[in-house]
Design a protein around this motif. Structure first.
Motif: not given
Length: 619
Positions: A582-596
């Protein structure tokens, strides 16, 4: 002459001792442990030849008669002796015998958290010869309904604190199930078991109700995630229950030990190894409603705990607690469990003192287990020539791309070399049977491998990758297939994918586990494809997973893709996704994180990623 002869003998013995220590350093450890296992097997065989089929319940009744006033369960300061538990379980048996007309072989589902009445109801129903199905108290909605329908119970018993969960599905339950609540005031359609118990006799029911005709008969259903999505009801025979209850004894626990159980009783570790283990020994257990890292050592000191059960996460949580004075001032000598990482193991011993960590490996429904009787850090157990005679197993080559065992030109599997990871498989035969799952045979068949080394042989597929080193120590390496482990629980990826897929803007979902620095197991991540002309609603995704899944199964990360790779058999490809993490520097796809806190998924920025990796944000 005699003196020189004795001197020579002494020198020879010393030489042999030195050679043994150099070439076979674990010889005596293995010998005494194997002797203990054989002794237990011989004792069971003697019972069998005498026509005495002794079960866990029989052993409890024997303990209650032998030491009626000894504490069996200590819960929130209250002491329940062996006689107390025997008498209250008699009341349970009497209520169901007269009010529900239960008969031997009927199944009763049990939805309760850790409390003495869990044991009372379990043993009371066992006294009637009923099969008890332990339901995971974290599941809800359609997953809970699925589990209830799978085991086809005649009755369902629900704890007072879970009646709210029951109300959500009450209208959808089969009409022929009688529902009982452990509370005086219960919803309409539910019978108050608490009220009935107060008026019931505590006289024992005839032994004829629960006498075992075969140790292979079913006594429990314990649900496991498996690899096919929704939980499956693993069939637990009287024989498996006995083997599970011998674990504490095998590691050296005695009747004088006080065992601290914080693991959920709906798992085999808490119920069979923990409660059953105390029954086997005639020991006392301190039962905790739920694990608390801040209260753990205080409880151990308060109740003079000498043994506790763990999973790897539990030990890590304890190591993360603020340091206090006197952390080594306790009476704990043994810890029995599985899944502790080597670095946590070392840190735990350095911080909390000399505690022998008794690591073991075993699946609820499996026919193979390993026990680390030497205390070797990081290992789940040992094997040798004699062990494999009793419990035949192999580690075979695995194809990570196809997600299946490798087969050669003759369609046979090949063992791996020492030091290489391989899929753990265990031979299925009359001495080591696999009892499978309730319901459709396809679930049972899916865990079996046929014609592995020769035509006609059958092996149980554990789904776990292991490594065996040159000294014959075994190490857990990873899980395969559609299941990963997080927070001490198995997460079935297809179940999570089905829940997310219910949203009208989702076209396809691929769920997998990703490694996170500093955490045991793997955190959930979902790769998603949106339907054409549909937009992503992050708040709706959050609401969907939180309301439909246990907390440990909710994906911590999302990845939005335009297309998904599949295997040659059209299975969704996970291997590359797991590797990319889930490293945003290595993955060009949009990534999201669960914020409770925001009750939504939020964009996974480099700053957020760094905070997660540094442990500044807790998962």
């Amino acid at each position: 002459m005699l003196v020189s002869w004795l001197a020579g003998l002494g020198a020879g013995l010393l030489g042999l001792h030195v050679v043994q220590k150099l070439l076979f350093p674990y010889f005596w450890d293995d010998f005494w442990f194997l002797l203990k296992v054989v002794r237990y097997g011989v004792r069971m065989e003697v019972y069998k030849r005498r026509g005495e089929l002794v079960t866990v319940l029989d052993k409890f009744l024997s303990q209650a008669a032998r030491q009626p006033h000894k504490p069996f369960i200590i819960y929130e300061g209250d002491v329940h002796t062996y006689r107390d538990v025997d008498r209250r379980s008699n009341r349970v048996a009497r209520v169901f015998l007269s009010q529900a007309s239960l008969k031997p072989g009927d199944t009763v589902a049990l939805l309760m958290t850790n409390e003495p009445d869990f044991v009372h109801v379990w043993f009371g129903l066992a006294k009637l010869g009923c099969v008890v199905a332990f339901l995971n108290s974290n599941i809800r909605a359609h997953c809970l309904l699925h589990c209830i329908r799978t085991c086809e119970p005649t009755a369902l018993v629900v704890g007072a604190d879970l009646l709210g969960t029951l109300e959500e599905i009450l209208p959808s339950l089969p009409k022929d199930i009688s529902i009982w609540g452990m509370k005086d005031s219960v919803p309409q359609g539910v019978i108050s078991l608490q009220e009935k118990l107060s008026m019931s006799s505590d006289e024992p029911v005839p032994r004829s109700y629960h006498v075992a005709t075969s140790l292979k008969s079913t006594c429990l259903y314990i649900f496991t995630s498996g690899t096919t999505g929704l939980p499956k009801a693993a069939v637990i025979s009287q024989l498996q229950a006995l083997k599970g209850s011998s674990g504490l004894w095998a590691f050296g626990c005695t009747a004088d030990d006080i065992v601290y159980i914080t693991l959920p009783l709906y798992h085999s570790s808490g119920s069979l190894l923990g409660i059953g283990g105390c029954v086997e020994l005639g020991a006392t257990c301190v039962l905790k409603k739920k694990f608390s890292a801040s209260q753990f050592w205080n409880d151990c000191k308060k109740y003079n705990v000498t043994v506790f059960q763990y999973i790897g996460e539990l030990c890590r949580y304890l190591c993360r607690q603020p340091k206090r004075e006197g952390e080594k001032e306790h009476r704990v000598r043994l810890a029995v469990g599985n899944g502790i990482r080597s670095d946590v193991w070392r840190e735990f011993l350095d911080r909390f003192g000399h505690i022998k960590m008794c690591e073991f490996y075993g699946a609820t429904e499996g026919n193979i287990c390993f026990m680390n009787h030497t205390g070797k850090i990081g290992s789940v157990g040992r094997t040798n020539f004699f062990y494999k005679l009793f419990f035949p197993f192999d580690l075979v080559k695995y194809d990570f791309q196809k997600d299946e065992p490798m087969r050669n030109e003759q369609e046979r599997c090949s063992p791996v070399k020492k030091g290489e990871p391989g899929l753990l498989i265990s031979r299925v035969n009359t001495k080591n049977p696999f009892f499978g799952y309730a319901g459709s045979y396809r679930h049972t068949k899916s865990k079996l491998l046929f014609d592995v080394f020769k035509k006609g042989d059958v092996y149980f597929n554990t789904g776990d990758l292991m490594v065996q080193d040159e000294e014959n120590f075994l190490y857990f390496w990873d899980r395969t297939g559609d299941t990963f482990r997080w927070k001490g629980e198995n997460v079935a990826t297809t179940e999570v994918a089905d829940v997310i897929g219910m949203l009208d803007f989702i076209q396809e979902t691929n769920v997998y586990g990703v490694a996170v620095s500093g955490y045991e197991g793997k955190a959930g991540m979902a790769s998603i494809i949106l339907k054409p002309q549909k937009s992503l609603d992050l708040e709706k995704v959050y609401e969907q997973v939180v309301t439909s899944l246990p907390a440990y199964a909710c994906p911590r990360f999302l990845r939005i893709q335009e297309k998904m790779e599949t295997t040659g058999t059209f299975k969704l490809q996970k291997f590359q996704l797991v590797e990319e993490g889930f490293n945003p520097l290595k993955i060009s796809d949009p990534l999201y994180f669960m914020d409770n806190l925001k009750k939504s998924y939020v964009p996974l920025t480099k700053e957020l990623y760094d905070q997660v990796m540094l442990g500044e944000i807790k998962l």
